[in-house]
Each structure stands twice: as C-alpha cells, then as structure tokens.
Write a protein that holds these residues in place. Structure first.
Motif, PDB file in Angstrom:
ATOM      1  N   ARG A 186       0.693  -7.994  -4.135  1.00  0.00           N
ATOM      2  CA  ARG A 186       0.136  -8.422  -2.846  1.00  0.00           C
ATOM      3  C   ARG A 186      -1.116  -9.262  -3.026  1.00  0.00           C
ATOM      4  N   TRP A 187      -2.024  -8.834  -3.907  1.00  0.00           N
ATOM      5  CA  TRP A 187      -3.336  -9.496  -3.939  1.00  0.00           C
ATOM      6  C   TRP A 187      -3.554 -10.438  -5.117  1.00  0.00           C
ATOM      7  N   ASP A 202       1.109  -2.830  -5.904  1.00  0.00           N
ATOM      8  CA  ASP A 202       0.251  -3.542  -4.946  1.00  0.00           C
ATOM      9  C   ASP A 202      -0.427  -4.771  -5.561  1.00  0.00           C
ATOM     10  N   SER A 253       2.467   2.860  -7.476  1.00  0.00           N
ATOM     11  CA  SER A 253       2.041   2.206  -6.243  1.00  0.00           C
ATOM     12  C   SER A 253       0.861   1.272  -6.513  1.00  0.00           C
ATOM     13  N   LEU A 254      -0.073   1.744  -7.310  1.00  0.00           N
ATOM     14  CA  LEU A 254      -1.226   0.934  -7.698  1.00  0.00           C
ATOM     15  C   LEU A 254      -0.772  -0.351  -8.404  1.00  0.00           C
ATOM     16  N   ALA A 273      -9.162  -1.409  -6.809  1.00  0.00           N
ATOM     17  CA  ALA A 273      -7.994  -0.589  -7.143  1.00  0.00           C
ATOM     18  C   ALA A 273      -7.868   0.607  -6.201  1.00  0.00           C
ATOM     19  N   ARG A 289       3.362   0.544   2.621  1.00  0.00           N
ATOM     20  CA  ARG A 289       4.671   0.077   2.154  1.00  0.00           C
ATOM     21  C   ARG A 289       5.663   1.230   2.045  1.00  0.00           C
ATOM     22  N   TRP A 290       5.234   2.362   1.493  1.00  0.00           N
ATOM     23  CA  TRP A 290       6.229   3.391   1.163  1.00  0.00           C
ATOM     24  C   TRP A 290       6.238   4.586   2.115  1.00  0.00           C
ATOM     25  N   ALA A 295       1.704   7.451  -7.230  1.00  0.00           N
ATOM     26  CA  ALA A 295       0.449   6.736  -6.998  1.00  0.00           C
ATOM     27  C   ALA A 295       0.181   5.706  -8.097  1.00  0.00           C
ATOM     28  N   SER A 315      -6.625  -0.694  -2.972  1.00  0.00           N
ATOM     29  CA  SER A 315      -5.247  -1.147  -3.172  1.00  0.00           C
ATOM     30  C   SER A 315      -4.277   0.037  -3.129  1.00  0.00           C
ATOM     31  N   LEU A 316      -4.668   1.120  -3.772  1.00  0.00           N
ATOM     32  CA  LEU A 316      -3.853   2.339  -3.761  1.00  0.00           C
ATOM     33  C   LEU A 316      -3.641   2.838  -2.334  1.00  0.00           C
ATOM     34  N   TYR A 375       0.434  -7.698   5.233  1.00  0.00           N
ATOM     35  CA  TYR A 375       1.381  -8.604   4.573  1.00  0.00           C
ATOM     36  C   TYR A 375       1.554  -9.947   5.268  1.00  0.00           C
ATOM     37  N   LEU A 384      -7.466   3.197 -15.596  1.00  0.00           N
ATOM     38  CA  LEU A 384      -7.503   3.961 -14.344  1.00  0.00           C
ATOM     39  C   LEU A 384      -6.356   4.973 -14.281  1.00  0.00           C
ATOM     40  N   ASP A 386      -0.221  17.530  -9.348  1.00  0.00           N
ATOM     41  CA  ASP A 386       0.966  17.076  -8.607  1.00  0.00           C
ATOM     42  C   ASP A 386       1.583  15.909  -9.375  1.00  0.00           C
ATOM     43  N   TYR A 397       9.011  -6.061  -0.874  1.00  0.00           N
ATOM     44  CA  TYR A 397       8.789  -6.016   0.574  1.00  0.00           C
ATOM     45  C   TYR A 397      10.022  -6.335   1.413  1.00  0.00           C
ATOM     46  N   LEU A 452      -4.446  14.137  -1.714  1.00  0.00           N
ATOM     47  CA  LEU A 452      -4.088  13.805  -3.100  1.00  0.00           C
ATOM     48  C   LEU A 452      -4.823  12.542  -3.540  1.00  0.00           C
ATOM     49  N   TYR A 453      -4.838  11.527  -2.676  1.00  0.00           N
ATOM     50  CA  TYR A 453      -5.426  10.249  -3.057  1.00  0.00           C
ATOM     51  C   TYR A 453      -6.953  10.323  -3.171  1.00  0.00           C
ATOM     52  N   TYR A 485      -6.180  -1.293 -15.263  1.00  0.00           N
ATOM     53  CA  TYR A 485      -5.312  -0.340 -14.575  1.00  0.00           C
ATOM     54  C   TYR A 485      -4.761   0.735 -15.518  1.00  0.00           C
ATOM     55  N   ILE A 495      -3.917   1.011   0.486  1.00  0.00           N
ATOM     56  CA  ILE A 495      -3.172   0.019   1.275  1.00  0.00           C
ATOM     57  C   ILE A 495      -1.673   0.132   1.017  1.00  0.00           C
ATOM     58  N   ASP A 496      -1.297   0.361  -0.247  1.00  0.00           N
ATOM     59  CA  ASP A 496       0.131   0.410  -0.579  1.00  0.00           C
ATOM     60  C   ASP A 496       0.857   1.576   0.090  1.00  0.00           C
ATOM     61  N   VAL A 497       0.109   2.538   0.611  1.00  0.00           N
ATOM     62  CA  VAL A 497       0.723   3.640   1.375  1.00  0.00           C
ATOM     63  C   VAL A 497       1.543   3.076   2.545  1.00  0.00           C
ATOM     64  N   HIS A 550       5.666  14.431   2.726  1.00  0.00           N
ATOM     65  CA  HIS A 550       4.242  14.724   2.885  1.00  0.00           C
ATOM     66  C   HIS A 550       3.676  14.136   4.164  1.00  0.00           C
TER      67      HIS A 550
END
Lengths: 209, 209
Positions: free
Chosen positions: B179-180, B176, B172-173, A169, A179-180, B169, A172-173, A121, B199, B162, B121, A195-196, B196, A175-177, A187
């Motif tokens: 950010r970009w 993010d 989250s996608l 994508a 943040r949260w 997720a 990006s999914l 960031y 996806l 899940d 953020y 999971l990802y 998206y 990277i956003d981990v 988990h």
C-alpha cells in the motif's frame, strides 16, 4: 452491548455531523459503492440510486464524485487523528499511551473496515489539493504516534533504533486490519486491538510487565 | 545494480512463465489497469488497448476479465507461497528462518507493489471457485510462516501467547508494504525488509542477539 451492536452503533456515529439527512444518506451510499466496486467503477447515478434519490438531487449536495470521496476521506482521517491525539495527550506512561493509541486505532479500522478501506485505498483518486490536505492529516497522525514513541525512548522505557520506521510499521499493522477484518471472524475488534497493543509494545522494545 | 534496476528486473521476471508473448503482454497490461483504476472500472477493451492489441485478440488468450485477474492472483500467490516455503525449509534456527521469510516477503511486496496491490485488494472480484483456490494458497502461506513460529516456541527461543494471531500480524505487516511503498521513497525494499525482520523477531519475543 455485544460486539455486533457496538459495531453498528459505531458505524452510524461516524457520520453524525453530516447534515442534512439527504447529504448523510448520499455519503454512506458512496462509501458502500466505493468499497464494493472501487471509486472509478462507481457513478454518481449509482450513488444516488443507492440513497433512493435522483442524480439531480445528489448534485444539490455534492458537485462531483470526487467531492464525495474527499468528504469521506476527510471525516475518516480526522477521526483517525482524533483517536491517536487523545491517546498521546491522555496522560500516563508512554507504554500505556502507545497501547491506548493502538487499541483504539485498530478498533476503528475493524469496526469501520468498509469506510477504512475506502479511506486508505482510494487516496490516489483525490484531486491534487484535496490529496495534499489529506496527506497533511496523515502526517499529523504519524507525528502523534511518533511523539509517544519518542517519549518512551527518552524515558528509557523503549528501545527503538529507527523511530520513524517503527512508528510507520505500527500504524501500518493497524491499517491493514481494514483489509482482512470480518464481523463473522473469530475475534472482536477489541480482541484484535488488545493483541496488537501487545505486539506494538514488543515492536518498540518495551521492557515488560 | 541500483535499487531501481533491481526493481525493474524483478518486475519482468515475475511473468516469465506466461507464454506466448501476447498472453504475457495482456497480463502485465491488466495488472497496470487494475492497479490504476480498479478491477471493476477496467474493461477487456482497456486491457487490449494497453497491450496494443484488439479486443478479439485478447479473447484468444483469456475468455473473461475475471480469468485475467485469476491468472495474476495465482501467479502472485504462488510466488508468495514459494518465498515463505523456501524460508521455512531453509535450515538454520527459527529466528534466522523467520527473518529470511519476512525479509523476502517484504521485498516482494515492495518491489512488486503494483502487482501486490491487485493480488491483495481485488480478491473479492474472483469467481467462487477461483476464490476458493486462492484462499487455499493463502492458508498454505500462513501455515508456512506459522510453522516457523511454532518451531521457535518449541525450541524456547520465541515467547508467543497467540501463535495464530501473531503470525497473521507478521504477514499483515509485510502485506501492507504494498500500500505505502514508493520507488522514490527514502528506503529500498531491502532496507524495509531488514527493519521488518527485526520487528517480526521482536513481535515473537525472540530473546536477542
């Protein structure tokens, strides 16, 4: 080793190559300060104070605050590139390699979420040359994951209409981990990674299991 | 309307309910300052200066800097909740509703990426009560998307081991993107939204098209 111990061990490992000890202490102090207050709100005096040192002692190791950010960013981005490159070169089918890349990339962003937030960031605060160097590392990271996706498409295992957009994508999914993710959440980094990895295989249309 | 004009129009719309005009100008000045320098590095004097007003004039409308962040965060989170709630209640099958939710949520994060970055953020800078109120709005947003995923599973259209993790997720996608995303990048907010949405349908194991 439980999840918490693993995380702590991972955290110290990250800066193992930074020497001498004072330089490493300053770098980890800078990560904490940048993560808590943001780059622009942090002074070199704050960083020196957190490391138990004087501002003058800081300048022995780092000429500017930006140099600290650049070092942190470089270390973080090289670790990230290393993670996905190992997965790309790891052998096995594209699905297994994509799964490994996502699992390890997610774990890194979860276990090192404080560092990762600074790395992801605060890019805009880097000086022009440093920014260009870091952007080049990011492009290599993208390209490493993209080559796994391309291999999967070529092998007829993946079905991906937009390889570039889908690769971005997936990253990006992950990277956003940063943040949260919270250590006290439900988990572990490994569980989120699993999971990802499954979700990434779905995103590339992997014809299952 | 080209992509750029749409983006600008969207940007002003966002604050339409903030009155009087001076309060709105201060709010948009705060968004810009927080996005550029971070919340902690921004002073109320900076914000007033950007809005062409005196610090004293700022205090007529906002008692503290935190109140500005709270107002921005509230507006952003209510817009986000509105977007996904409309998709949830929009009729049609779960795949169509999930697709609409993701498209619109992505578009918002792309078109309003400056606001979205502040909203996403700088949560940690909110005071305790304000933070709790915003977290409740986030939970409602999660729940709205989760209910679409649950409907899809119940209808046998989605295959989701899940539900909670997958819903997070998907969101989250979308988040993010803030950010970009760049206006001068290769893709419009609408194009990213379409990719998206596809996806997200893959992530929930939607048995295709």
């Amino acid at each position: 080793m439980d999840a918490r111990t693993q995380w702590d061990a991972g955290r110290s490992e990250e800066w193992a190559d930074v020497t001498p000890d004072a330089a490493r202490r300053l770098l980890t102090a800078a990560v904490q300060a940048f993560a808590e207050r943001g780059y622009h709100a942090t002074t070199t005096r704050d960083i020196a104070g957190r490391a138990g040192m004087s501002p003058a002692a800081l300048y022995i190791h780092y000429r500017t605050k930006e140099e600290l950010l650049y070092r942190i960013s470089g270390i973080g981005h090289r670790l990230a590139l290393g993670i996905v490159s190992r997965a790309r070169d790891g052998g096995g089918d594209p699905a297994g390699r994509l799964s490994a890349a996502v699992q390890d990339f997610v774990r890194w962003h979860a276990e090192h979420h404080t560092t990762a937030r600074v790395v992801q960031y605060e890019l805009g605060a880097l000086g022009e040359e440093h920014h260009a160097e870091i952007v080049a590392l990011r492009r290599e990271t993208d390209a490493a994951v993209r080559s796994i996706v391309e291999d999967g498409v070529a092998a007829g295992e993946f079905d991906v209409p937009d390889v570039r957009g889908t690769t971005r994508a997936v990253l990006s999914l992950c990277i956003d981990v940063a943040r949260w993710f919270r250590e006290d959440g439900k988990h572990t980094p490994g569980e989120v990674g699993e999971l990802y990895a499954d979700l990434a295989l779905r995103m590339v249309g992997y014809a299952h299991k």
